[in-house]
Design an enzyme around this catalytic site. Structure first.
Site, PDB file in Angstrom:
ATOM      1  N   LYS A  36       0.948  -1.058   0.101  1.00 37.58           N
ATOM      2  CA  LYS A  36      -0.037  -0.108  -0.021  1.00 37.58           C
ATOM      3  C   LYS A  36       0.937   1.239   0.003  1.00 37.58           C
ATOM      4  O   LYS A  36       0.633   2.244  -0.784  1.00 37.58           O
ATOM      5  CB  LYS A  36      -0.825   0.099   1.361  1.00 37.58           C
ATOM      6  CG  LYS A  36      -2.024   0.950   1.362  1.00 37.58           C
ATOM      7  CD  LYS A  36      -3.185   0.636   2.170  1.00 37.58           C
ATOM      8  CE  LYS A  36      -2.828   0.693   3.561  1.00 37.58           C
ATOM      9  NZ  LYS A  36      -2.515   2.119   4.163  1.00 37.58           N
ATOM     10  N   SER A  37       1.766   1.302   0.966  1.00 33.14           N
ATOM     11  CA  SER A  37       2.641   2.476   1.050  1.00 33.14           C
ATOM     12  C   SER A  37       3.513   2.707  -0.300  1.00 33.14           C
ATOM     13  O   SER A  37       3.666   3.906  -0.703  1.00 33.14           O
ATOM     14  CB  SER A  37       4.020   2.506   1.970  1.00 33.14           C
ATOM     15  OG  SER A  37       3.090   2.216   3.264  1.00 33.14           O
ATOM     16  N   ARG A  41       2.926   5.784  -3.195  1.00 35.03           N
ATOM     17  CA  ARG A  41       3.923   6.701  -3.447  1.00 35.03           C
ATOM     18  C   ARG A  41       4.281   6.678  -5.159  1.00 35.03           C
ATOM     19  O   ARG A  41       4.651   7.591  -5.778  1.00 35.03           O
ATOM     20  CB  ARG A  41       5.413   6.285  -2.737  1.00 35.03           C
ATOM     21  CG  ARG A  41       5.236   6.979  -1.471  1.00 35.03           C
ATOM     22  CD  ARG A  41       6.304   6.081  -0.667  1.00 35.03           C
ATOM     23  NE  ARG A  41       6.537   6.586   0.821  1.00 35.03           N
ATOM     24  CZ  ARG A  41       5.351   6.605   1.835  1.00 35.03           C
ATOM     25  NH1 ARG A  41       4.295   5.774   1.835  1.00 35.03           N
ATOM     26  NH2 ARG A  41       5.598   6.987   2.968  1.00 35.03           N
ATOM     27  N   GLY A 114      -4.945   8.094   5.422  1.00 27.35           N
ATOM     28  CA  GLY A 114      -4.024   9.044   5.823  1.00 27.35           C
ATOM     29  C   GLY A 114      -2.803   9.363   5.077  1.00 27.35           C
ATOM     30  O   GLY A 114      -2.525  10.676   4.925  1.00 27.35           O
ATOM     31  N   ARG A 143      -8.301  12.244  12.397  1.00 24.16           N
ATOM     32  CA  ARG A 143      -7.027  11.806  12.881  1.00 24.16           C
ATOM     33  C   ARG A 143      -6.062  13.174  12.619  1.00 24.16           C
ATOM     34  O   ARG A 143      -6.635  14.217  12.108  1.00 24.16           O
ATOM     35  CB  ARG A 143      -6.502  10.939  11.759  1.00 24.16           C
ATOM     36  CG  ARG A 143      -7.067   9.770  11.579  1.00 24.16           C
ATOM     37  CD  ARG A 143      -6.766   8.673  10.991  1.00 24.16           C
ATOM     38  NE  ARG A 143      -5.235   8.310  10.968  1.00 24.16           N
ATOM     39  CZ  ARG A 143      -4.757   7.650  10.138  1.00 24.16           C
ATOM     40  NH1 ARG A 143      -5.215   6.812   9.108  1.00 24.16           N
ATOM     41  NH2 ARG A 143      -3.549   7.161  10.375  1.00 24.16           N
ATOM     42  N   SER A 184       7.511   9.193  12.107  1.00 24.37           N
ATOM     43  CA  SER A 184       6.044   9.054  10.915  1.00 24.37           C
ATOM     44  C   SER A 184       6.498   9.153   9.897  1.00 24.37           C
ATOM     45  O   SER A 184       6.967  10.468   9.138  1.00 24.37           O
ATOM     46  CB  SER A 184       4.939   9.995  11.396  1.00 24.37           C
ATOM     47  OG  SER A 184       4.220  10.054  10.156  1.00 24.37           O
ATOM     48  N   GLN A 186       4.601   9.322   7.127  1.00 21.82           N
ATOM     49  CA  GLN A 186       3.750   9.969   6.296  1.00 21.82           C
ATOM     50  C   GLN A 186       4.147  11.750   6.556  1.00 21.82           C
ATOM     51  O   GLN A 186       4.221  12.299   5.813  1.00 21.82           O
ATOM     52  CB  GLN A 186       2.294   9.822   7.031  1.00 21.82           C
ATOM     53  CG  GLN A 186       1.906   8.615   6.586  1.00 21.82           C
ATOM     54  CD  GLN A 186       0.468   8.226   7.145  1.00 21.82           C
ATOM     55  OE1 GLN A 186      -0.097   9.145   7.937  1.00 21.82           O
ATOM     56  NE2 GLN A 186      -0.209   6.993   6.810  1.00 21.82           N
ATOM     57  N   ASP A 334       2.161  -1.162  12.007  1.00 22.08           N
ATOM     58  CA  ASP A 334       0.754  -1.585  11.468  1.00 22.08           C
ATOM     59  C   ASP A 334       0.418  -3.174  11.782  1.00 22.08           C
ATOM     60  O   ASP A 334      -0.812  -3.741  11.538  1.00 22.08           O
ATOM     61  CB  ASP A 334       0.648  -1.475   9.800  1.00 22.08           C
ATOM     62  CG  ASP A 334       0.611   0.123   9.542  1.00 22.08           C
ATOM     63  OD1 ASP A 334       0.182   0.877  10.620  1.00 22.08           O
ATOM     64  OD2 ASP A 334       0.880   0.345   8.323  1.00 22.08           O
ATOM     65  N   ARG A 407      -7.157  -3.398   9.723  1.00 24.65           N
ATOM     66  CA  ARG A 407      -6.112  -4.104  10.394  1.00 24.65           C
ATOM     67  C   ARG A 407      -6.856  -4.840  11.546  1.00 24.65           C
ATOM     68  O   ARG A 407      -6.412  -6.023  11.841  1.00 24.65           O
ATOM     69  CB  ARG A 407      -4.969  -3.457  10.563  1.00 24.65           C
ATOM     70  CG  ARG A 407      -4.474  -2.768   9.566  1.00 24.65           C
ATOM     71  CD  ARG A 407      -2.862  -2.876   9.479  1.00 24.65           C
ATOM     72  NE  ARG A 407      -2.538  -1.818   8.197  1.00 24.65           N
ATOM     73  CZ  ARG A 407      -1.839  -2.335   7.151  1.00 24.65           C
ATOM     74  NH1 ARG A 407      -2.469  -3.459   6.815  1.00 24.65           N
ATOM     75  NH2 ARG A 407      -1.524  -1.252   6.302  1.00 24.65           N
TER      76      ARG A 407
HETATM   77  C1  S3P Z   1       2.491   4.940   6.093  1.00 19.19           C
HETATM   78  C2  S3P Z   1       3.309   5.195   7.479  1.00 19.19           C
HETATM   79  C3  S3P Z   1       2.770   4.710   8.638  1.00 19.19           C
HETATM   80  C4  S3P Z   1       1.703   3.664   8.475  1.00 19.19           C
HETATM   81  C5  S3P Z   1       0.717   3.702   7.607  1.00 19.19           C
HETATM   82  C6  S3P Z   1       1.405   3.919   6.105  1.00 19.19           C
HETATM   83  C7  S3P Z   1       3.152   5.429   5.085  1.00 19.19           C
HETATM   84  O1  S3P Z   1       1.983   5.919   9.357  1.00 19.19           O
HETATM   85  O2  S3P Z   1       0.963   3.412   9.959  1.00 19.19           O
HETATM   86  O3  S3P Z   1      -0.226   2.718   7.387  1.00 19.19           O
HETATM   87  O4  S3P Z   1       2.795   4.721   3.831  1.00 19.19           O
HETATM   88  O5  S3P Z   1       3.917   6.225   4.817  1.00 19.19           O
HETATM   89  P1  S3P Z   1       2.789   6.763   9.903  1.00 19.19           P
HETATM   90  O6  S3P Z   1       3.922   7.313   9.150  1.00 19.19           O
HETATM   91  O7  S3P Z   1       2.058   8.112  10.134  1.00 19.19           O
HETATM   92  O8  S3P Z   1       3.278   6.110  11.193  1.00 19.19           O
END
Ligand code: S3P
Length: 449
Positions: A36-37, A41, A114, A143, A184, A186, A334, A407
């Site tokens: 997913k991440s 990206r 998020g 959030r 984080s 993100q 996660d 999850r």
């Molecule tokens: C993610 C980073 C994580 C993770 C999320 C995906 C990402 O969050 O929990 O499911 O793709 O950068 P945080 O970076 O806010 O911890």
């Protein structure tokens, strides 16, 4: 059918219940869903890239990444998604940027994601003349966004809202040095993206290292990423991303459900194929090893800067309790819900600390995991930043609310696979966000008596 992907209605709007019963094991070969991440990206960076189309192989077509696709299309990107054909060809996406980013006519709906909201905000904040509002579902609207809004404002961004919706008016940004109070990816990625369009250098440091997919992908796409030790990264403004040709590996966070289930069931012999094993994501493998489980990594290889391997796992006995704290937390953040389920089957008390971030995920994962596991007969104590789980215990089937958190739904499904009786998980539609084929995959490798 190939075509621009637009969804009239999200699958998350339909309420779904999962029912799960005890099985004997998981057996066979299976490729978990794509990461997913990395898919977020790849899509976003492709929509920013200059000089030609990008190809993304095996993107995750779960709800979260579909939200990213929708938002990018609203901002003027051309995205064609070729879904899996009846012959089993893998899906791929072609992303082209034929025109400059445009102000969307409608609010950008980030759904439950998020990552979509935080990364996109970093890009939009640095586009003078562009106005956009970022919204999300009920969970995302709760959030915290201050963690990105505050540093972006320090860079000169014009953003209204500390929680969604965020109203962004693009500005010329100035680079900063920012010490993030939370580890984080993100936050880090948002600021690095903003830094690409800012003047000067933008640096982000964090208390422990979070996943480094953005940095790796930036480097693969021609951006110079500066580092200062392990915990600070920076970019110089004015650099642009090159188009990409990237095959997304399988998601270790999704693989974790299958790994944990396979370990605690008595007749498992499972091989998970093409799983991303980036060290900033493999905390779960370290924990499984400290619990006494053997997960073999086979055929380690590189996929455009990301390490990939097949993971082989068999049933384990005499698993030991484990401890999760400190710099390990962001490497498995996660996976904590399913590791808590695993802990109920381990000898001793598992301690999870320094994980207060769990309270601001898609749900308060500390309370919701504890509530669900207690309902199944486990003893769990919660703390502001974690929990203790006592094991081993025989779990009893019951009815659980997944609180719309993907999850949790899948972690409770794993608990249901080892519990006596039939476990019912309400509000499990969110599984679509990261693992659309979850039930089908489980069914395919399940060993029934
Ligand atoms: C993610 C980073 C994580 C993770 C999320 C995906 C990402 O969050 O929990 O499911 O793709 O950068 P945080 O970076 O806010 O911890």
């Amino acid at each position: 059918m190939p075509g621009r992907l637009r969804r009239p209605s999200a699958k998350l709007d339909t309420v779904k219940t999962l029912t799960v019963s005890r099985i004997e094991g998981l057996k066979g070969n299976l490729r978990p869903p794509s990461d997913k991440s990395l898919t977020h990206r790849a899509l976003l960076f492709a929509a920013m890239a200059e000089g030609g189309p990008s190809r993304i192989g095996t993107p995750l077509l779960g709800e979260d990444c579909l939200s990213t696709i929708d938002c990018l299309i609203e901002c003027g990107a051309d995205i064609e998604v070729f879904e899996q054909s009846e012959f089993g060809d893998r899906p791929f996406a072609i992303v082209t940027r034929e025109r400059a980013w445009t102000s969307p006519d409608i609010p950008l709906d980030c759904g439950n994601s998020g990552t979509t909201m935080r990364l996109l905000a970093g890009v939009l904040a640095g586009k003078p003349g562009l106005d956009a509002t970022l919204t999300g579902d009920a969970s995302l609207s709760r959030r915290p966004m201050r963690r990105i809004v505050e540093p972006l404002r320090q860079m000169g961004a014009a953003i209204m809202g500390d929680t969604p919706p965020l109203a962004v008016s693009g500005r010329q940004l100035t680079g900063i040095r920012y010490m993030s109070p939370v580890a984080s990816a993100q936050v880090k990625s948002c600021l690095l993206l903003a830094g690409l369009s800012a003047s000067g250098e933008t640096w982000v440091s964090e208390p422990s290292k979070s996943r480094d997919h953005t940095e790796r992908m930036f480097e693969a796409l021609g951006i110079e990423v500066m580092t200062d030790g392990d915990l600070a990264v920076g970019v110089r403004g004015g650099q642009s991303l090159s188009p990409l040709d990237f095959d997304v590996p399988a998601d270790i966070s999704s693989a974790a459900f299958l790994l944990c289930a396979a370990l605690v069931l008595p007749a498992s012999n499972l091989r998970l194929l093409e799983v991303g094993v980036n060290p900033s994501r493999t905390g779960v493998l370290d924990i499984l090893s400290s619990a006494g489980a053997l997960v073999e990594q086979e055929g380690l290889r590189d996929a455009t800067g990301e390490p990939v391997a097949d993971l082989h796992v068999m049933s384990a006995s005499n698993l030991r309790a484990f401890e999760i704290s400190g710099s390990l937390v962001p490497r498995l953040i996660d996976e904590i819900p399913v590791l808590a389920v695993l802990a109920t089957q381990c000898e001793g008390t598992t301690r999870i600390r320094d994980a207060g971030e769990l309270r601001v995920k898609e749900s308060d994962r500390i309370e919701s995991v504890a509530t669900g596991l207690r309902a199944m007969g486990a003893t769990v104590e919660t703390y502001p930043d974690g929990m203790d789980v006592h094991g081993p215990v025989e779990l009893k089937a019951t009815t659980i609310d997944a609180a719309g958190d993907h999850r949790l739904a899948m972690a409770f499904a794993v608990a249901g696979l080892i519990a006596s009786g039939e476990t019912t998980i309400h509000n499990a539609q969110s599984v679509e966000t990261s693992y659309p084929r979850f039930e089908l995959d489980l069914d395919r490798v399940a060993v029934r008596s």
